[in-house]
Design an enzyme around this catalytic site. Structure first.
Site, short mmCIF file in Angstrom:
data_model
loop_
_atom_site.label_atom_id
_atom_site.label_comp_id
_atom_site.label_asym_id
_atom_site.label_seq_id
_atom_site.Cartn_x
_atom_site.Cartn_y
_atom_site.Cartn_z
N THR A 1 0.84 -1.35 -0.10
CA THR A 1 0.02 0.00 -0.07
C THR A 1 0.84 1.26 0.00
O THR A 1 1.96 1.33 0.42
CB THR A 1 -0.94 0.17 1.14
OG1 THR A 1 0.02 0.42 2.36
CG2 THR A 1 -1.61 -1.08 1.64
N ASP A 2 0.27 2.24 -0.39
CA ASP A 2 0.85 3.59 -0.15
C ASP A 2 0.96 3.93 1.26
O ASP A 2 0.31 3.20 1.92
CB ASP A 2 0.19 4.72 -1.00
CG ASP A 2 1.15 5.71 -1.46
OD1 ASP A 2 2.04 6.21 -0.94
OD2 ASP A 2 0.92 6.13 -2.57
#
Length: 647
Positions: free
Chosen positions: A368-369
């Site tokens: 994920t970011d």
């Protein structure tokens, strides 16, 4: 009055003492935590020999385990290590967060006043020892020696843990001449190239791969083994604040450069010589509603008024996937109306499992970011569409969507809790652990994660600096050259505005006023709105693309004084219609040095760059553009691909 001053002096003394005591308290606390963490470490792994084969005894049992044997098949090594890992070690493996370092390269155990962000980070030993983490994103650039020393020190700490699982050091891009922590980190001891937009202006895949190979060598020399790049996103919405990290608005060009970039960093296959790429941001950031960035709540929505979702997949399907990118990062935003539920990409099972895993058969790591679960001083949690969920529930939904790692987070205890309560199965957890371990084994980190200080001479070597300089030259775009004003010749008198005097001194006489000059050389930067609601906003150039009347008036006054060469540093497609009309020549700059720009102005080489995006002619035209469509600015001042040469 005397009583007042006595009272004031006493009050000041009390405040000073309180500050000293507070600092002493926290220093003692940080020191105690650090000592406690280091006390839990075991001895370093010995180098043992069996049947003529040397190996690192990472679990300190005096035997050659399969995961320690570099001759064994990687899948067998993974399974052997997986069987020895406990739940806490598995959970820690699936997190990557920022880590600080001291300027001498020693562990960052106590916050550094010169680096305020370290006050918001956990100590190195807390993350490695107590939380069992071994992926770290570094943001500092004290020196090549410090980076290499810190990398080795972290590997020693990791080696002293129970199973000796090595650290993977990651970094955002570091090879641009400018500094923007939102996109790239100033690292002056590395070779200096151009921004991704500059590579797009050149459009040369051979050069792109050559850069990747150079960057790979410099990264590996200081211990960086995971590149948080390239950005395969498209600049179809000109107001977006992260355009400077893209290869422009053309999907085919972006795909070609993305592929070449990854091949340069990883090689034809991931191995011990590679730097793994985490390509971002699937399924294509860029079509942000009104150009607002999804780091912040006001930019949560990605919209597709042109029904052009598939266009933004091209840099992945024709670039990143054929190049076998090791890892993928989804963005924060919500692809509005494109999936069965309007939630952010990292939470979106239709995107992660349905599209990325099943349709495109991607088997690498999906991370994920940064900061989807927990908020911090820099920005709030990007839990778009799932704001009502608890942090633990958010983590569960991210794994349910199909992601393997959580970026910008240090909360493995939530994974442990989810497994213990039966919400997250051990089978699902092991699936992600295998993917993450696979990259560590392929990169050779289990066999030798250390860097040699004697190799640091390669960092910023003169030969690769020359390559970077050539790229800077080739990226410059000549937008206008009225009456063949350029190149300037015959030692003219020039007045400089925001341009280095040393860059032109060998070609011209620099004067102190426009009235004395034959020509004016001015350098301008694309405008943006100052924002400060969140700490991270200061690094993002967002909002308007036009110069305000107050900004424009002095520029036009100066430009009217004498024939003017205007250099526009473009991290986004600025509106420069009036400035262009008043200038005799205009050069688009994508982070070339003033020295290189001066060489172009004075004819030391010919321009060859082409615009990687349109330059709109008005704010009205910008507002009318569709966020997901390329080349749709009405009557652009300069179209995509524009660029003049010297006749």
């Amino acid at each position: 009055m005397k009583q007042f001053f006595r009272f004031f002096k006493r009050l000041l003394l009390v405040l000073v003492l309180l500050v000293i005591l507070t600092i002493a308290f926290f220093y003692a606390k940080w020191k105690w935590v650090s000592n406690r963490n280091f006390a839990q470490l075991e001895e370093r792994a010995l180098i043992l020999t069996k049947d003529g084969h040397s190996y690192r005894d990472l679990n300190k049992n005096g035997q050659l385990d399969t995961y320690e044997d570099k001759r064994a098949d990687i899948e067998l090594r993974i399974e052997d290590l997986l069987a020895q890992m406990n739940l806490e070690e598995k959970a820690g493996l699936l997190f990557i967060n920022m880590a600080g370092m001291n300027e001498d390269g020693y562990h960052n155990e106590i916050p550094i006043f010169s680096e305020p962000i370290t006050f918001f980070l956990e100590s190195n030993s807390t993350q490695v020892v107590r939380k069992h983490m071994n992926h770290f994103n570094i943001f500092q650039s004290p020196s090549a020696e410090a980076l290499a020393t810190w990398s080795n020190n972290m590997q020693v700490m990791a080696e002293c843990t129970r199973l000796g699982i090595p650290v993977t050091v990651a970094s955002d891009p570091r090879h641009s001449t400018s500094d923007n922590p939102g996109a790239h980190l100033a690292t002056p001891f590395f070779s200096q190239w151009v921004s991704p937009l500059g590579f797009a202006a050149i459009g040369d895949t051979v050069l792109m791969r050559e850069f990747g190979e150079v960057a790979r060598r410099e990264y590996r020399t200081v211990g960086i083994r995971l590149a948080l790049s390239p950005m395969a996103d498209l600049a179809t919405e000109p107001r977006w604040g992260r355009i400077n990290g893209t290869f422009g608005e053309d999907a085919q060009l972006s795909a070609k450069l993305t592929k070449a970039y990854i091949l340069g960093f990883q090689g034809d296959s991931l191995n011990h010589e590679s730097v793994a790429c985490m390509t971002k941001h699937f399924a294509g950031a860029g079509p942000q509603k009104d150009g607002e960035d999804a780091h912040f709540p006001y930019g949560a929505d990605q919209v597709y008024p042109g029904n052009n979702f598939d266009y933004h997949l091209i840099p992945f399907t024709e670039g990143a996937f054929p190049a076998k990118t090791a890892q993928i990062m989804p963005y924060y935003g919500v692809p509005v109306g494109q999936t069965s539920e309007d939630v952010g990409f990292g939470y979106n099972k239709d995107i992660i499992t349905g599209l990325l895993r099943e349709q495109y058969s991607f088997e690498g790591v999906i991370c994920t970011d940064w900061g989807l679960v927990t908020g911090n001083k820099a920005k709030p949690a990007a839990a778009y569409g799932v704001e009502n969920l608890t942090e633990k529930q958010r983590v569960a939904k991210i794994f349910e969507a199909g992601c393997d790692m959580l970026g910008g987070e240090s909360c493995p205890e939530l994974v442990v809790a989810l497994v213990n309560e039966g919400t997250l199965s051990m089978e699902r957890l092991d699936q992600s652990v295998r993917r993450v371990l696979r990259d560590k084994f392929r990169l050779g980190l289990f066999d030798n994660p250390f860097v040699r200080m004697g190799d640091l001479w390669m960092v910023g070597h003169e030969d690769i600096q020359k390559q970077g300089r050539i790229a800077q030259q080739r990226s410059l775009v000549l937008l206008k050259n009225e009456a063949k004003t350029l190149p300037l010749r015959n030692q003219p008198k020039v007045y400089l505005s925001n341009f280095e005097k040393a860059a032109v001194s060998q070609f011209a006489t620099v004067v102190s006023s426009p009235e004395q000059a034959d020509f004016i050389i001015q350098k301008l930067y694309a405008p943006f709105e100052e924002r400060d609601e969140y700490m991270l906003e200061q690094f993002f150039h967002q909002g308007r693309l036009y110069f305000t009347p107050e900004e424009l008036a002095p520029i036009l006054k100066l430009t009217a004084a004498k024939p003017t060469i205007t250099i526009m540093n473009l991290d986004r497609p600025a509106i420069i219609t009036e400035i262009a009309a008043a200038s005799q020549a205009i050069i688009a700059d994508f982070d070339s040095s003033d020295e290189v720009i001066a060489e172009l102005i004075f004819g030391q080489f010919k321009p060859e760059g082409k615009l990687p995006f349109e330059l709109p002619s008005s704010q009205e035209a910008v507002v009318q553009q569709l966020e997901d469509m390329p080349y749709d600015s009405k009557d652009p001042l300069f179209p995509f691909g524009h660029g003049l040469g010297y006749e």
